[in-house]
Each structure stands twice: as structure tokens, then as C-alpha cells.
Design a protein around this motif. Structure first.
Motif, mmCIF file in Angstrom:
data_model
loop_
_atom_site.group_PDB
_atom_site.id
_atom_site.type_symbol
_atom_site.label_atom_id
_atom_site.label_comp_id
_atom_site.label_asym_id
_atom_site.label_seq_id
_atom_site.Cartn_x
_atom_site.Cartn_y
_atom_site.Cartn_z
ATOM 1 N N ALA A 16 0.834 -1.204 0.000
ATOM 2 C CA ALA A 16 0.000 0.000 0.000
ATOM 3 C C ALA A 16 0.870 1.255 0.000
ATOM 4 N N LYS A 17 2.000 1.201 0.686
ATOM 5 C CA LYS A 17 2.875 2.366 0.801
ATOM 6 C C LYS A 17 3.691 2.598 -0.471
ATOM 7 N N TYR A 18 4.201 1.523 -1.059
ATOM 8 C CA TYR A 18 5.048 1.627 -2.242
ATOM 9 C C TYR A 18 4.348 0.964 -3.424
ATOM 10 N N VAL A 19 3.880 1.774 -4.357
ATOM 11 C CA VAL A 19 3.106 1.282 -5.487
ATOM 12 C C VAL A 19 3.903 0.275 -6.316
ATOM 13 N N ASP A 25 -3.094 -8.493 -7.681
ATOM 14 C CA ASP A 25 -3.829 -8.173 -8.902
ATOM 15 C C ASP A 25 -2.997 -7.400 -9.919
ATOM 16 N N THR A 26 -1.728 -7.185 -9.649
ATOM 17 C CA THR A 26 -0.862 -6.449 -10.573
ATOM 18 C C THR A 26 -0.647 -7.273 -11.835
ATOM 19 N N ARG A 32 5.861 -4.145 -15.573
ATOM 20 C CA ARG A 32 6.884 -3.670 -16.505
ATOM 21 C C ARG A 32 6.873 -2.147 -16.604
ATOM 22 N N THR A 33 5.681 -1.551 -16.592
ATOM 23 C CA THR A 33 5.564 -0.099 -16.663
ATOM 24 C C THR A 33 6.208 0.548 -15.439
ATOM 25 N N ASN A 34 5.937 0.014 -14.251
ATOM 26 C CA ASN A 34 6.540 0.555 -13.023
ATOM 27 C C ASN A 34 8.059 0.456 -13.053
#
Length: 94
Positions: A16-19, A25-26, A32-34
Motif C-alpha cells: 500500500a505504501k510503495y506502489v 492483482d498487478t 513492466r511499466t513501473n
């Protein structure tokens, strides 16, 4: 059992703190985008690294910086269609 629950709660708190750490569910596209955005922002934010990349590409640092910032918009292309959605038609202009 308490250790397993505590570990799971800690993982959920970090997610929750670090996207960028993801969650169950990612999708692979989001992951890859992150990673790509993190990489590009790291290069742009560290002048010696940016200088190295610009030297390797034989381009001015300002141009490389601008290219990397532009790439952050959609580093892995458009998102894939979700289940039950129609793919978005690509319009060509010109």
C-alpha cells in the motif's frame, strides 16, 4: 500462525505504501511499466548516469533527458484491453 499473519500484514502495508512493489492483482504490463518508469526517472535524476547514457548514444544530455521523460508516459505501450472490454481502435491522423 501469528508469524504468518504478521508477515502477510507487513507485506500488505508495504504494498500500500510503495506502489512499485505490486500486489496480487498487478498485471505484467503494470509491473513492466513501473520498472521502466523507475529506471528512466533514476537515470534522469542522477546526472552522472545521464551523462554516461548520453555519451554512449552520442547525443546531448538535454536531448536524452527529454527522450527519457517522454518515454515515461507509456514506456511499455498502451495498456492491454481488460477482460470484457473491446480493444481501443488506433486512429491515424494525416
Amino acid at each position: 500462525m501469528a508469524d504468518k499473519l504478521r508477515t502477510q500484514q507487513e507485506l500488505e502495508r508495504l504494498q500500500a505504501k510503495y506502489v512499485g512493489t505490486g500486489h496480487p492483482d498487478t498485471t505484467s504490463w503494470e509491473w513492466r511499466t513501473n520498472i521502466s518508469r523507475d529506471t528512466y526517472s533514476s537515470i534522469v535524476g542522477h546526472p552522472p548516469h545521464l551523462a554516461y547514457i548520453s555519451l554512449a548514444q552520442n547525443e546531448p544530455a538535454a536531448k536524452v533527458r527529454a527522450q527519457l521523460i517522454r518515454k515515461m508516459v507509456q514506456p511499455c505501450g498502451p495498456p492491454p484491453p481488460r477482460e470484457g472490454e473491446e480493444p481501443i481502435a488506433q486512429h491515424r491522423s494525416g
